[in-house]
Design a protein around this motif. Structure first.
Motif, PDB file in Angstrom:
ATOM      1  N   VAL A  73       0.814  -1.224   0.000  1.00  0.00           N
ATOM      2  CA  VAL A  73       0.000   0.000   0.000  1.00  0.00           C
ATOM      3  C   VAL A  73       0.850   1.278   0.000  1.00  0.00           C
ATOM      4  O   VAL A  73       0.570   2.211  -0.766  1.00  0.00           O
ATOM      5  CB  VAL A  73      -1.007  -0.005   1.170  1.00  0.00           C
ATOM      6  N   MET A 101       0.499   4.191  -2.847  1.00  0.00           N
ATOM      7  CA  MET A 101       0.165   5.582  -2.543  1.00  0.00           C
ATOM      8  C   MET A 101       1.271   6.526  -3.013  1.00  0.00           C
ATOM      9  O   MET A 101       1.001   7.634  -3.487  1.00  0.00           O
ATOM     10  CB  MET A 101      -0.066   5.758  -1.041  1.00  0.00           C
ATOM     11  N   SER A 152       0.830   7.043  -6.751  1.00  0.00           N
ATOM     12  CA  SER A 152      -0.357   7.840  -7.073  1.00  0.00           C
ATOM     13  C   SER A 152      -0.179   9.318  -6.725  1.00  0.00           C
ATOM     14  O   SER A 152      -0.425  10.198  -7.555  1.00  0.00           O
ATOM     15  CB  SER A 152      -1.578   7.273  -6.338  1.00  0.00           C
ATOM     16  N   PHE A 153       0.252   9.594  -5.486  1.00  0.00           N
ATOM     17  CA  PHE A 153       0.447  10.982  -5.082  1.00  0.00           C
ATOM     18  C   PHE A 153       1.638  11.607  -5.802  1.00  0.00           C
ATOM     19  O   PHE A 153       1.592  12.769  -6.199  1.00  0.00           O
ATOM     20  CB  PHE A 153       0.650  11.067  -3.566  1.00  0.00           C
ATOM     21  N   PHE A 155       6.660   4.807   0.628  1.00  0.00           N
ATOM     22  CA  PHE A 155       5.860   5.875   0.029  1.00  0.00           C
ATOM     23  C   PHE A 155       6.758   6.921  -0.633  1.00  0.00           C
ATOM     24  O   PHE A 155       6.573   7.274  -1.800  1.00  0.00           O
ATOM     25  CB  PHE A 155       4.987   6.541   1.104  1.00  0.00           C
ATOM     26  N   ILE A 160      -4.494   5.632  -8.859  1.00  0.00           N
ATOM     27  CA  ILE A 160      -5.035   4.777  -7.797  1.00  0.00           C
ATOM     28  C   ILE A 160      -5.604   3.493  -8.387  1.00  0.00           C
ATOM     29  O   ILE A 160      -5.340   2.379  -7.905  1.00  0.00           O
ATOM     30  CB  ILE A 160      -6.119   5.529  -6.994  1.00  0.00           C
TER      31      ILE A 160
END
Length: 200
Positions: free
Chosen positions: A40, A44, A47-48, A109, A155
């Motif tokens: 995850v 993320m 995507s961000f 991340f 996403i």
């Protein structure tokens, strides 16, 4: 942005987001190796990170690369070097046992977010997005809409590719099977460099 242009952009964003590329190949491999939950943060970050890059380039960062084209070359080859490193890391990774959980893991991340800036496919998508679509209608509104759509598509694609990898886990129950799968993913990741060097 007109309805026709919006449909065209959504189609473009969907195709570019869901087709194989460095991000999706790494997420597929991570889903197999580490499972959905542990991947995850990687999802993320992609995507961000990508949505932020679309916004940053859209509001003026593109002019820096136009003024100093050597920066694009530097980023391109830094990205290629990093992809080679990632391909080697993927090729030599196997299934994660519980006792190994604290020793290694999927991309973080921030690692995934920063990777977008050296991802050749990501730059193709961003430059195409800004040059082909942002010049029509009111520029700030277009960029905001493109950032939102890019984020939603990112996403969707990250979840899809990670779930695909997670679904393959039961079929790749042995260390040897996962190692073989990851070697194939590493080769595909290296193959994604082909456009970079062909454009050199």
């Amino acid at each position: 942005m007109s309805q026709q242009l919006l449909i065209a952009f959504v189609t473009f964003a969907f195709v570019m987001s869901f087709t194989p590329g460095p991000n999706n190949i790494m997420l597929l491999s991570s889903g197999v190796t580490y499972g959905f939950r542990r991947t995850v943060p990687h999802m993320m970050g992609v995507s961000f990170g990508f949505a932020f890059m679309v916004g940053a380039v859209g509001v003026g960062l593109a002019t820096v690369f136009i003024t100093y084209p050597v920066l694009q070359e530097v980023l391109k080859y830094l990205g290629a070097a990093y992809l080679i490193y990632l391909a080697v890391a993927i090729a030599f990774s196997g299934s994660t046992r519980p006792e190994e959980a604290t020793l290694r893991g999927p991309m973080s991340f921030w690692g995934a977010a920063l990777f977008q800036w050296v991802n050749a496919k990501g730059w193709v998508m961003v430059i195409s997005t800004i040059t082909a679509y942002a010049a029509i209608a009111r520029f700030p509104a277009n960029v905001a809409l493109q950032v939102a759509i890019s984020f939603v598509m990112a996403i969707g694609s990250t979840i899809t590719w990670t779930l695909f990898g997670t679904a393959l886990r039961p079929l790749l129950s042995s260390e040897r099977a996962v190692r073989g799968f990851n070697i194939v993913m590493a080769v595909l990741l290296l193959a994604s460099l082909y456009p970079v060097f062909m454009d050199a």
